[in-house]
Design a protein around this motif. Structure first.
Motif, short mmCIF file in Angstrom:
data_model
loop_
_atom_site.label_atom_id
_atom_site.label_comp_id
_atom_site.label_asym_id
_atom_site.label_seq_id
_atom_site.Cartn_x
_atom_site.Cartn_y
_atom_site.Cartn_z
N GLY B 26 0.79 -1.23 0.00
CA GLY B 26 0.00 0.00 0.00
C GLY B 26 0.82 1.28 0.00
N THR B 27 2.12 1.21 0.17
CA THR B 27 2.92 2.43 0.16
C THR B 27 3.25 2.79 -1.28
N ARG B 28 3.66 4.04 -1.47
CA ARG B 28 4.12 4.44 -2.80
C ARG B 28 5.63 4.47 -2.79
N VAL B 29 6.19 3.88 -3.83
CA VAL B 29 7.63 3.78 -3.89
C VAL B 29 8.12 4.78 -4.92
N TYR B 30 9.04 5.63 -4.54
CA TYR B 30 9.56 6.62 -5.47
C TYR B 30 10.81 6.11 -6.16
N ALA B 31 10.72 5.95 -7.47
CA ALA B 31 11.92 5.61 -8.24
C ALA B 31 12.71 6.88 -8.51
N VAL B 32 11.98 7.96 -8.74
CA VAL B 32 12.59 9.27 -8.92
C VAL B 32 11.83 10.21 -7.99
N GLY B 33 12.56 10.87 -7.10
CA GLY B 33 11.87 11.64 -6.07
C GLY B 33 12.09 13.13 -6.18
N GLY B 34 11.88 13.70 -7.36
CA GLY B 34 12.03 15.16 -7.50
C GLY B 34 13.38 15.51 -8.06
N VAL B 35 13.46 15.60 -9.37
CA VAL B 35 14.74 15.82 -10.03
C VAL B 35 14.63 17.06 -10.92
#
Lengths: 597, 378
Positions: B26-35
């Motif tokens: 249920g969590t969201r996984v960030y592959a790219v977190g603000g680039v």
């Protein structure tokens, strides 16, 4: 990848590596060990080689010999062929029916399977899990039961679809399952999951960057599909189509149950008919069998050849990046509804109608009256049938025996093929795969030729069924054993040898335990398919030695449809248990690649 | 010019990805977190980082092969992606060139057909005629020296040739921006070295604007105009290769690029750009510090092994002279490494292979103050 070693998986790891003999430098190992025939190793290996040769070659030899034997017992004659194919034998129509049926079923299976595979692998369709549930159908619902279910659904007078859907709505009963179209429909639906799994493997094995680079080159989705995806999948589709074609050609259950009613003959049902007529014309049956064998072998060889040439299509692949699924957008609910409909039509409906029929005294469309008279009497009858327990016992004995014997044999054979440089190991490999081209009915006929003449007291015992099953499932056992062997580094054996272990100790304590996963998977698979084997059994069993599938066939012949249904439901339950045990054991690889009928 | 603003890409944690990324349901996984970054015209811009750092996802988001979750991507005046405006141009409309790690050469087409494909699929109005297509494909094939192979099946080419073919296919439409996804990683070491210079030469001669993704630091240092070092979905530092190497902004950058000696230290004095800090084993002076810390701050000192000058005799009156014992040495052909023990600390030195000091020898070493880099403690 040759046809015989085609393995599909559902874990996304792509197709299992085709067993490629690693180049181990042990020149002449088999030669050396055969020169010392008294060693245990020599005995085991030599014995395995002889058994495989015997299983694969002898029946065909007898079949050919007996078919060409002239009436006076010496000299070659084509009399059998002229009796079978000549004059007023109506074999022209029979062959047309065969081809029409096989081509139609293959086309239906391929179209359904490929579309489903594309939707499953490449789009964001809902209900993705249903696809694989549907793909288990051919494993847990044997062809004979599937055809029976469709009789319940599509019989012109009492079939549910006619009685409940078309009669009330349109006032007509258009569906007649006892036609070539009906046969194509049932066979095609039963095979579609096999095509689906083959095509899923093909879609997954394809480097997604091949399509992505086309998109990056500016090609629209349709152009990518037309100019990159389809051309790249063409070899896989052609070989899947050929496999479906051969399987349909060899199928006995569907033409036997649906075609014989209206006198629609194909090769397999013709052979059966000839053998049930009096006087039995073994020569003519043999001539039909050889005709079928030639067509089937041509199909398999063509398919294997096509797959070999498609190896050129493999390019360097980098990291497997999960391809972004095609977004269906507004079409998504419609595709979802289609998936549900497919699942209902191919899985739920046939199984439900079987359960429904098993609860009735006489099969009829549901009315208030029939529903109120539902009873468990059929189950009681089955459980009180002494023959049912004998059949279950016999099925278990033959199934367990065949599974164990085949896996032991193929473990040794795959060791010889993959780990030695023995001359003729490729021939041995080929020999072990040969039975895949032999239709079950042809094998049954050939074996009866063998053991009617041989002084061995095998005919009329369970042993002849065991021999038949071992032959039929040898190629499948080979596929499991050799892919398990190919995954194992030869150094593991070498280090055992360096540690002082003898060949037998190494084999028993290192090789077999390491292969146990694959061997177990193959073992369960053979057990499952043994339970449904009908096409060779039907010619080889003798009264009192029935197995479950024959018992079901006898109910059909006697018109005991409701008893058949009860028996069928019990068999499906048994197979569901077996298949889920197989999954529980983690024996997943290759299990879904159902290729037997 | 390409502009990427606060690009994010997250995955719904469902299905098979759950196990792979090792997080709860249920969590969201960030592959790219603000680039955020810009690529200037004619520049080779590298996204460098370990596998799983988000560099490929970033590249694929620019390509349009991946739909980002947030942010904005523009090329020249064209908006390729804008989350707020709901714009996401399809990959095939973006007009970019891309070279894949696997080359993605179509095995059912000839060399010529592979290269002409991007021209063949142009909309009818923009598609050049047969003759022009032949000319342009011929030109590109000549540039990458595959002119003689045009009619061959693409699968008959060697790995290096397939790599160049992939490049030709990406070049043939003269795209505004080229995307290169680890294009050299499938080549053997020798060929990779050659291709680095070859690629760089092509890029300079054709004045290409390119984003280059790699995990190979030396490749990045050799080829790039600028490098963005990525880690865990974020950019740690953007700079010219020399800056990245000599002035790593974070511990991650210092560790990922080359090797480094690290020591924690407390700042005791700051004079202009000169900082003095005390480690557990002595004082270090750093000069040319760009972002000076405050007195009392804890910092991480990073010293490259080749900046450690080793000698048997003390030199005296030079800053940062320490002494220790040789613990180990490793001869590597073109260089030799000595490990110097200072108490429980080990300092790695890298020198000319002529130097060889046996283990157990007392030695002295100095570090020029402008080679001492201060990195903030994470």
């Amino acid at each position: 990848m040759t046809l015989a070693t085609t393995t599909t998986r559902d874990d996304g790891a792509g197709p299992a590596p085709a067993p490629q003999p690693p180049e181990v430098t042990r020149p002449g190992r088999l030669v050396r060990l055969l020169r010392r025939p008294l060693s245990l190793q020599g005995l085991l290996v030599g014995g395995a080689v002889i058994i495989v040769g015997y299983l694969a070659v002898v029946p065909l030899g007898y079949l050919i010999h007996d078919t060409f034997l002239s009436a006076d017992g010496n000299g070659v004659s084509f009399g059998a062929f002229s009796r079978a194919y000549g004059g007023n034998s109506q074999s022209g129509e029979m062959m047309l029916n065969s081809l029409w049926f096989a081509v139609g079923a293959a086309a239906l299976a391929l179209v359904l399977g490929t579309s489903l595979a594309y939707i499953q692998v490449r789009t964001d369709t809902p209900f993705k899990a249903l696809f694989f549930a549907a793909s288990l159908v051919p494993l847990i619902v044997p062809g004979i039961l599937y055809a029976t279910s469709w009789i319940f659904l599509g019989d012109p007078s009492s079939g549910l679809l006619n009685a409940l859907v078309f009669k009330p709505l349109f006032g007509s009963t258009p569906i007649n399952i006892y036609s070539v179209w009906g046969m194509i429909w049932v066979q095609g639906l039963h095979l579609a999951p096999v095509a689906f799994l083959l095509m899923v493997a093909a879609f997954r094995a394809m480097d997604p960057s091949l399509e992505e680079s086309a998109a990056m080159s500016g090609a629209s989705r349709i152009t990518v599909l037309r100019r990159v995806t389809v051309p790249l999948l063409r070899p896989a589709m052609i070989s899947a189509a050929l496999l479906m074609f051969v399987q349909s050609l060899e199928s006995f259950e569907v033409p036997g149950l649906l075609g014989l009613q209206n006198g629609i003959y194909v090769f397999t049902s013709r052979i059966y008919f000839v053998l049930r007529a009096y006087p039995v014309d073994y020569g003519a049956a043999g001539a039909y069998a050889i005709g079928l064998l030639v067509i089937a072998a041509a199909g398999v060889l063509l398919s294997a050849w096509l797959q070999r040439s498609s190896r050129n299509f493999q390019t360097v692949t980098g990291k497997a990046f999960r391809p972004r699924p095609v977004e269906l957008g507004r079409a998504r609910p419609f595709v979802g509804a289609g998936v549900i409909l497919y699942f209902l039509l191919t899985v739920v409906l046939p199984v439900a109608v079987l359960v429904y029929a098993s609860l009735l005294k006489y099969y009829a469309a549901p009315t208030h009256k029939t529903l109120s008279q539902m009873t468990l009497a059929n189950y009681r009858q089955v459980l009180n049938m002494p023959l049912a327990f004998t059949a279950l016992k016999n099925s278990l004995i033959v199934g367990l025996g065949a599974a164990t014997a085949v896996m032991l044999l193929t473990s040794i054979v795959s060791w010889v093929v993959l780990r030695t440089k023995a001359p003729g190991r490729r021939a041995l490999d080929l020999l072990a795969f040969t039975p895949i081209v032999i239709p079950g009915l042809v094998l049954g006929l050939a074996l009866s030729f063998v053991y009617l003449r041989m002084p061995l007291p095998i005919y009329g015992t369970l042993l002849i069924l065991l021999v038949s099953y071992c032959t039929r499932y040898l190629p499948y056992g080979m596929r499991y054993a050799s892919s398990a062997m190919a995954q194992m580094s030869p150094e593991l054996e070498e280090s055992a040898a360096v540690s002082g272990a003898s060949w037998f100790q190494t084999f028993r304590r290192v090789v077999l335990p390491l292969m146990s996963g694959g061997i177990l998977a193959g073992w369960v698979y053979i057990l499952v398919v043994s339970f449904r084997e009908l096409s060779s059994t039907i010619l080889l069993y003798s009264p009192g030695k029935e197995v479950l599938s024959v018992l079901i066939w006898e109910q059909f012949e006697n018109g005991q449809f409701t008893t058949l249904a009860a028996l069928g439901v019990l068999m499906v339950v048994l197979l569901v248990v077996l298949v889920s045990v197989a999954y529980r054991l983690g024996a997943r690889f290759g299990l879904q690649n159902d290729s037997a009928n | 010019m390409l502009t990427v603003e606060s690009l994010k890409k997250s995955y719904d944690d469902t299905s098979g990805r759950k196990a792979k990324r090792g997080s709860g349901a249920g969590t969201r996984v960030y592959a790219v977190g603000g680039v955020d970054f810009e690529v200037h015209d004619g520049e080779l811009f590298t996204l460098l980082g370990p596998s799983g750092c988000g560099k490929t996802t970033t590249l694929r988001s620019v390509a349009g092969l991946e739909r980002p979750t947030e942010g904005r991507v523009t090329l020249g005046g064209k908006v390729l992606y804008d989350h707020k405006q709901g714009i996401n141009m399809r990959a095939n409309r973006r007009g970019l060139g891309m070279v894949f790690q696997s080359y993605a050469i179509w095995p059912h087409m000839s060399v010529f057909k592979n290269v002409s494909f991007p021209l063949d699929v142009l909309p009818r109005g923009k598609r050049p005629d047969r003759k022009e297509i032949e000319d342009r494909v011929g030109q590109v094939l000549d540039v990458i020296e595959l002119g003689a192979y045009a009619s061959r099946p693409a699968t008959k080419l060697s790995g290096g040739q397939q790599q160049r073919l992939a490049l030709a296919r990406a070049l043939v439409t003269r795209p505004e921006l080229m995307l290169l996804d680890e294009p050299l990683s499938n080549l053997d070491a020798k060929l990779r070295e050659t291709m680095r210079f070859e690629l760089k030469r092509l890029q300079r001669e054709l004045n290409l604007t390119a984003i280059y993704v790699t995990h190979d630091q030396s490749e990045a240092l050799v080829m790039s105009n600028r490098i963005a070092v990525m880690n865990q979905g974020r950019i740690e530092q953007i700079g010219k290769p020399r800056e990245i190497y000599t002035k790593p902004a974070t511990r991650f950058v210092a560790e990922f690029i080359g090797t480094s000696n690290f020591m924690e230290a407390k700042v005791v004095s700051v004079k202009g750009d000169e900082v003095q800090a005390d480690t557990a084993h002595g004082r270090m002076v750093a000069r040319g510090v760009e972002r000076t810390p405050a007195i009392g701050d804890t910092v991480l000192i990073s010293i490259r092994p080749e900046c450690v000058d080793l000698s048997r005799e003390p030199r005296g009156d030079v800053p940062n002279e320490w002494s220790g014992t040789i613990r180990n040495r490793a001869f590597m052909g073109d260089v030799v490494d000595h490990i110097v023990g200072v108490g429980d600390l080990e300092i790695r030195n890298r020198s000319n292979p002529n130097l060889s000091i046996p283990p157990g020898t007392e030695v002295h070493f100095t570090v020029a103050p402008d080679k001492v880099t201060l990195v903030p403690v994470d």
